[in-house]
Scaffold this motif. Structure first.
Motif, PDB file in Angstrom:
ATOM      1  N   LEU A  97      -3.678  10.756  -9.077  1.00  0.00           N
ATOM      2  CA  LEU A  97      -4.930  10.108  -9.786  1.00  0.00           C
ATOM      3  C   LEU A  97      -6.129  10.802  -9.513  1.00  0.00           C
ATOM      4  CD1 LEU A  97      -4.129   6.232  -9.431  1.00  0.00           C
ATOM      5  CD2 LEU A  97      -3.699   7.844 -11.421  1.00  0.00           C
ATOM      6  N   GLY A  98      -6.084  11.314  -8.320  1.00  0.00           N
ATOM      7  CA  GLY A  98      -7.451  11.956  -7.910  1.00  0.00           C
ATOM      8  C   GLY A  98      -8.439  10.957  -7.357  1.00  0.00           C
ATOM      9  N   THR A  99      -9.642  11.337  -7.040  1.00  0.00           N
ATOM     10  CA  THR A  99     -10.633  10.581  -6.769  1.00  0.00           C
ATOM     11  C   THR A  99     -12.165  10.895  -7.484  1.00  0.00           C
ATOM     12  OG1 THR A  99     -11.466  12.174  -4.976  1.00  0.00           O
ATOM     13  CG2 THR A  99      -9.721  10.420  -4.267  1.00  0.00           C
ATOM     14  N   SER A 100     -12.058  12.044  -7.823  1.00  0.00           N
ATOM     15  CA  SER A 100     -13.447  12.241  -8.796  1.00  0.00           C
ATOM     16  C   SER A 100     -13.433  11.591 -10.271  1.00  0.00           C
ATOM     17  CB  SER A 100     -13.752  13.721  -8.876  1.00  0.00           C
ATOM     18  OG  SER A 100     -12.693  14.385  -9.631  1.00  0.00           O
ATOM     19  N   ALA A 101     -14.648  11.360 -10.804  1.00  0.00           N
ATOM     20  CA  ALA A 101     -14.405  10.919 -12.031  1.00  0.00           C
ATOM     21  C   ALA A 101     -13.603  11.933 -13.132  1.00  0.00           C
ATOM     22  CB  ALA A 101     -15.826  10.784 -12.740  1.00  0.00           C
ATOM     23  N   LYS A 102     -13.939  13.277 -13.006  1.00  0.00           N
ATOM     24  CA  LYS A 102     -13.177  14.050 -13.719  1.00  0.00           C
ATOM     25  C   LYS A 102     -11.425  13.832 -13.629  1.00  0.00           C
ATOM     26  CE  LYS A 102     -12.732  19.051 -14.951  1.00  0.00           C
ATOM     27  NZ  LYS A 102     -13.379  20.392 -14.370  1.00  0.00           N
ATOM     28  N   GLU A 103     -11.052  13.915 -12.231  1.00  0.00           N
ATOM     29  CA  GLU A 103      -9.627  13.605 -11.964  1.00  0.00           C
ATOM     30  C   GLU A 103      -9.299  12.442 -12.446  1.00  0.00           C
ATOM     31  OE1 GLU A 103      -9.548  16.161  -7.638  1.00  0.00           O
ATOM     32  OE2 GLU A 103     -10.291  14.007  -7.706  1.00  0.00           O
ATOM     33  N   LEU A 104      -9.826  11.250 -12.429  1.00  0.00           N
ATOM     34  CA  LEU A 104      -9.563  10.127 -12.773  1.00  0.00           C
ATOM     35  C   LEU A 104      -9.376   9.902 -14.519  1.00  0.00           C
ATOM     36  CD1 LEU A 104     -11.510   7.761 -10.169  1.00  0.00           C
ATOM     37  CD2 LEU A 104      -8.884   8.242 -10.325  1.00  0.00           C
ATOM     38  N   LEU A 105     -10.545  10.612 -15.033  1.00  0.00           N
ATOM     39  CA  LEU A 105     -10.236  10.560 -16.462  1.00  0.00           C
ATOM     40  C   LEU A 105      -8.961  11.203 -16.781  1.00  0.00           C
ATOM     41  CD1 LEU A 105     -14.061  10.966 -17.449  1.00  0.00           C
ATOM     42  CD2 LEU A 105     -12.734   9.116 -17.969  1.00  0.00           C
ATOM     43  N   ALA A 106      -9.040  12.444 -16.255  1.00  0.00           N
ATOM     44  CA  ALA A 106      -7.604  13.125 -16.712  1.00  0.00           C
ATOM     45  C   ALA A 106      -6.192  12.296 -16.453  1.00  0.00           C
ATOM     46  CB  ALA A 106      -7.400  14.660 -15.780  1.00  0.00           C
ATOM     47  N   ALA A 107      -6.301  11.822 -15.206  1.00  0.00           N
ATOM     48  CA  ALA A 107      -5.302  10.941 -14.917  1.00  0.00           C
ATOM     49  C   ALA A 107      -4.967   9.885 -15.678  1.00  0.00           C
ATOM     50  CB  ALA A 107      -5.336  10.492 -13.614  1.00  0.00           C
ATOM     51  N   VAL A 108      -5.934   9.188 -16.360  1.00  0.00           N
ATOM     52  CA  VAL A 108      -5.825   8.172 -17.611  1.00  0.00           C
ATOM     53  C   VAL A 108      -5.273   8.662 -18.837  1.00  0.00           C
ATOM     54  CG1 VAL A 108      -7.078   6.540 -19.118  1.00  0.00           C
ATOM     55  CG2 VAL A 108      -7.795   6.644 -16.582  1.00  0.00           C
ATOM     56  N   GLY A 109      -5.580  10.080 -19.072  1.00  0.00           N
ATOM     57  CA  GLY A 109      -4.958  10.851 -20.164  1.00  0.00           C
ATOM     58  C   GLY A 109      -3.545  11.066 -20.171  1.00  0.00           C
ATOM     59  N   ARG A 110      -3.197  11.383 -18.913  1.00  0.00           N
ATOM     60  CA  ARG A 110      -1.857  11.646 -18.480  1.00  0.00           C
ATOM     61  C   ARG A 110      -0.792  10.297 -18.745  1.00  0.00           C
ATOM     62  NH1 ARG A 110      -4.047  15.119 -14.747  1.00  0.00           N
ATOM     63  NH2 ARG A 110      -3.509  13.575 -13.232  1.00  0.00           N
ATOM     64  N   LEU A 111      -1.671   9.192 -18.382  1.00  0.00           N
ATOM     65  CA  LEU A 111      -1.013   7.952 -18.380  1.00  0.00           C
ATOM     66  C   LEU A 111      -0.697   7.430 -19.872  1.00  0.00           C
ATOM     67  CD1 LEU A 111      -2.828   6.187 -15.216  1.00  0.00           C
ATOM     68  CD2 LEU A 111      -0.184   6.551 -15.545  1.00  0.00           C
ATOM     69  N   ARG A 112      -1.889   7.845 -20.322  1.00  0.00           N
ATOM     70  CA  ARG A 112      -1.668   7.281 -22.116  1.00  0.00           C
ATOM     71  C   ARG A 112      -0.570   8.155 -22.633  1.00  0.00           C
ATOM     72  NH1 ARG A 112      -5.677   4.645 -24.650  1.00  0.00           N
ATOM     73  NH2 ARG A 112      -7.345   5.560 -23.145  1.00  0.00           N
ATOM     74  N   GLU A 113      -0.237   9.193 -22.486  1.00  0.00           N
ATOM     75  CA  GLU A 113       0.860  10.097 -22.863  1.00  0.00           C
ATOM     76  C   GLU A 113       2.114   9.872 -22.481  1.00  0.00           C
ATOM     77  OE1 GLU A 113      -0.311  13.913 -21.780  1.00  0.00           O
ATOM     78  OE2 GLU A 113      -2.168  14.177 -23.379  1.00  0.00           O
ATOM     79  N   LEU A 114       2.461   8.853 -21.467  1.00  0.00           N
ATOM     80  CA  LEU A 114       3.899   8.557 -21.094  1.00  0.00           C
ATOM     81  C   LEU A 114       4.612   8.052 -22.285  1.00  0.00           C
ATOM     82  CD1 LEU A 114       3.148   6.844 -17.919  1.00  0.00           C
ATOM     83  CD2 LEU A 114       3.828   9.384 -18.276  1.00  0.00           C
ATOM     84  N   PRO A 115       5.929   8.600 -22.414  1.00  0.00           N
ATOM     85  CA  PRO A 115       6.602   8.223 -23.220  1.00  0.00           C
ATOM     86  C   PRO A 115       6.598   6.530 -23.340  1.00  0.00           C
ATOM     87  CG  PRO A 115       7.677   9.700 -22.173  1.00  0.00           C
ATOM     88  CD  PRO A 115       6.396   9.364 -21.446  1.00  0.00           C
ATOM     89  N   ARG A 116       6.593   6.060 -24.675  1.00  0.00           N
ATOM     90  CA  ARG A 116       7.004   4.538 -24.851  1.00  0.00           C
ATOM     91  C   ARG A 116       7.922   4.576 -25.886  1.00  0.00           C
ATOM     92  NH1 ARG A 116       0.617   2.730 -26.267  1.00  0.00           N
ATOM     93  NH2 ARG A 116      -0.320   4.647 -24.809  1.00  0.00           N
ATOM     94  N   PRO A 117       8.813   3.069 -25.790  1.00  0.00           N
ATOM     95  CA  PRO A 117       9.830   2.870 -26.544  1.00  0.00           C
ATOM     96  C   PRO A 117       9.414   2.681 -28.113  1.00  0.00           C
ATOM     97  CG  PRO A 117       9.620   1.138 -24.986  1.00  0.00           C
ATOM     98  CD  PRO A 117       8.295   2.239 -24.751  1.00  0.00           C
TER      99      PRO A 117
END
Length: 275
Positions: A246-266
């Protein structure tokens, strides 16, 4: 090791206690996914006025020590009490389940209704229809009146209405991730982590529902998606990577949210991906 014969003998001992209606082997050992060091879970299906002192006396006979059986509510509102034991060197968990509550949740599962409830030991919340999943996946050790067999038959195969309800519930994923973006901009690691874990687990519930596989606990929920008999698009590995970086900086956290949004869904029964 407690073999099947010993477990059935223990179930017979418990079955003589007034108010104990049935006894089942549950958890990973019932599903065949246990490790050598896994606990043995014995589910006791009981009436509300069950003789808890009688259960304690039976358990004390196995352990040679005084045993306390928690009262209903002693372990939280969604666990009807029980005891942690060591029998012949093996950890054994006695988990009480109120027959009336279990019957109610089996009926709700068939109707496609479910909810998560605050409960110690369940960070996402206790899934009420997990009671139905338990009877569907457990191995009856003592069931003289056919109670467990009848309840399991009612929720087998996995109810279509419940599958549809879990898939429809995935609307929360983007809703929570949108909120996580606000936390990310503020560098709020804890909030982003909470939103990310919650959305990942909700999606994992959706994958299990899509596969018609019961979930009874959050433990192993995300990794076990990889074991489902359907194509899950690498969800488990991708989820672990996203949550573990996830990271700790705003930039890292925003990128992490983007990766979470891309997780495959049923996908829905109609074949369109749910968002």
């Amino acid at each position: 090791m407690l073999d099947e014969g010993r477990l059935r003998s223990m179930a017979d001992d418990l079955g003589r206690v007034p108010g104990v209606r049935a006894v089942a082997l549950g958890g990973s050992r019932a599903r065949g996914t246990h490790r050598p060091d896994s606990d043995i879970d014995l589910g006791l299906y009981v009436d509300a006025d069950v003789d808890r002192a009688g259960i304690a006396r039976v358990a004390s006979g196995w352990t040679g020590e005084h045993v306390e059986v928690a009262e209903r509510g002693g372990w939280g509102p969604w666990v009807d009490g029980g005891a942690w034991l060591i029998v012949d060197g093996v950890p054994v968990d006695l988990i009480l389940r109120d027959v009336e509550r279990v019957t109610e949740q089996c009926a709700r599962a068939v109707r496609g209704q479910f909810a998560f409830h605050p409960q110690p030991g369940h960070p996402l919340g206790f899934l009420d229809v997990a009671y139905a999943g338990e009877v569907a996946t457990s191995v009856p050790l003592r069931d003289p009146d056919g109670l467990l067999v009848a309840l399991a038959r009612g929720v087998t195969p996995y109810p279509d209405a419940l599958r549809e309800a879990f898939l429809a519930n995935l609307w929360q994923v983007d809703f929570l991730l949108n909120a996580a973006m606000k936390g990310a901009k503020a560098g709020d690691v804890a909030y982003v982590s909470l939103c990310g874990t919650t959305t990942t687990m909700l999606t994992a519930h959706g994958w299990h529902a899509a596969a018609g596989t019961w979930v009874t606990n959050e433990k192993g929920l995300v990794p076990n998606v990889a074991r489902l008999p359907i194509d899950t698009g690498g969800f488990s590995a991708a989820a672990a990577a996203a949550l573990g970086n996830l990271g700790t900086s705003a930039k890292e956290l925003l990128a992490a949210v983007g990766r979470l949004r891309e997780l495959p869904r049923p996908v829905s029964p109609e074949g369109s991906e749910l968002v």
